[in-house]
Design a protein around this motif. Structure first.
Motif, PDB file in Angstrom:
ATOM      1  N   GLU A  12     -19.513  -7.709 -10.715  1.00 56.54           N
ATOM      2  CA  GLU A  12     -20.739  -6.920 -10.670  1.00 56.54           C
ATOM      3  C   GLU A  12     -21.373  -6.905 -12.053  1.00 56.54           C
TER       4      GLU A  12
ATOM      5  N   ILE B  42     -24.357  -8.435  -7.665  1.00 51.84           N
ATOM      6  CA  ILE B  42     -23.008  -8.747  -7.212  1.00 51.84           C
ATOM      7  C   ILE B  42     -22.890 -10.251  -7.024  1.00 51.84           C
ATOM      8  N   SER B  43     -21.825 -10.827  -7.586  1.00 53.01           N
ATOM      9  CA  SER B  43     -21.603 -12.269  -7.492  1.00 53.01           C
ATOM     10  C   SER B  43     -20.233 -12.545  -6.889  1.00 53.01           C
ATOM     11  N   THR B  44     -20.183 -13.482  -5.936  1.00 57.01           N
ATOM     12  CA  THR B  44     -18.909 -13.934  -5.384  1.00 57.01           C
ATOM     13  C   THR B  44     -18.849 -15.458  -5.492  1.00 57.01           C
TER      14      THR B  44
ATOM     15  N   TYR C  73     -14.884 -12.008  -7.601  1.00 56.60           N
ATOM     16  CA  TYR C  73     -15.878 -10.957  -7.358  1.00 56.60           C
ATOM     17  C   TYR C  73     -16.257 -10.313  -8.678  1.00 56.60           C
TER      18      TYR C  73
ATOM     19  N   GLY D  60     -15.654  -8.857 -13.654  1.00 52.67           N
ATOM     20  CA  GLY D  60     -14.912  -8.856 -12.406  1.00 52.67           C
ATOM     21  C   GLY D  60     -13.479  -9.279 -12.593  1.00 52.67           C
TER      22      GLY D  60
END
Length: 214
Positions: A152, A137-139, A150, A166
């Motif tokens: 995934e 998961i990257s934000t 956001y 995302g």
């Protein structure tokens, strides 16, 4: 601190188990009423030992987190933006990034700082690996907007690529647009991130970021 976390988690799980057992004594059903009909949902209590074991596995850093930790350090960042026809629109050099692992090695956190398009630039990226869902998961947040990106993704071991998918906010319309991010680990000292947006059903490359460890 770790013992306190585990103790707190155990109390929470035991409370949940007790509540489940109470519901079970009353028929083990939950009735949800709507304007159209009533739906009966059956719940099955999970014993506290099983729940505690699952929680311990969920919170324990693993091989995926160890892989993320290899990026710890300082990086030189080269950002290129592209026009819809694929030609270069602009390029920003001299941005610095610092990557570290936080919260006991559970998350990768990167801070970016420099100048972009003649303006002071700051950004933060957090990457997680969810042990239970088996996804990365990257934000991303920065001072060039007020929203949060956001995404995934999954990791391809043979190519050393994480492909994220995302959504991000389009400033002009306020709508969420889908994007794809291809993050390639070239070697221990070089990485490449490529961003693709999809508009009107067509995907185009919008940005690339080259990172070189100092």
């Amino acid at each position: 601190m770790k013992n306190l976390m585990i103790a707190s988690s155990l109390v929470l799980l035991l409370a949940t188990a007790c509540n489940s057992e109470k519901k079970d004594n009353k028929g083990d059903t939950t009735i949800i009423s709507t304007s159209k009909k009533s739906t009966e949902i059956s719940t099955k209590p999970v014993d506290s030992v099983t729940m505690m074991k699952a929680w311990e596995e969920y919170m324990k850093p693993g091989n995926e987190h160890q892989m993320l930790s290899k990026s710890v350090g300082n990086w030189e960042v080269d950002i290129t933006f592209y026009k819809p026809d694929g030609s270069v629109m602009s390029r920003s050099l001299g941005i610095k990034a610092e990557t570290k692992m936080i919260l006991g090695g559970r998350y990768q956190h990167s801070s970016y700082k420099g100048d972009m398009e003649g303006m002071p630039f700051e950004g933060m990226n957090t990457v997680a690996y969810d042990n239970a869902r088996k996804v990365y998961i990257s934000t991303w947040i920065d001072n060039m907007g007020t929203g949060l990106m956001y995404a995934e993704g999954t990791f391809n071991e043979s190519s050393k690529v994480i492909t994220f998918k995302g959504t991000a906010t389009e400033a002009s319309s306020g709508k969420q647009i889908p994007f794809r991010e291809v993050f390639t680990i070239i070697d221990d000292n070089n990485q490449l991130m490529e961003m693709y947006d999809t508009k009107d059903g067509k995907e185009t490359k919008t940005m690339s970021i080259k990172l070189a460890k100092k």
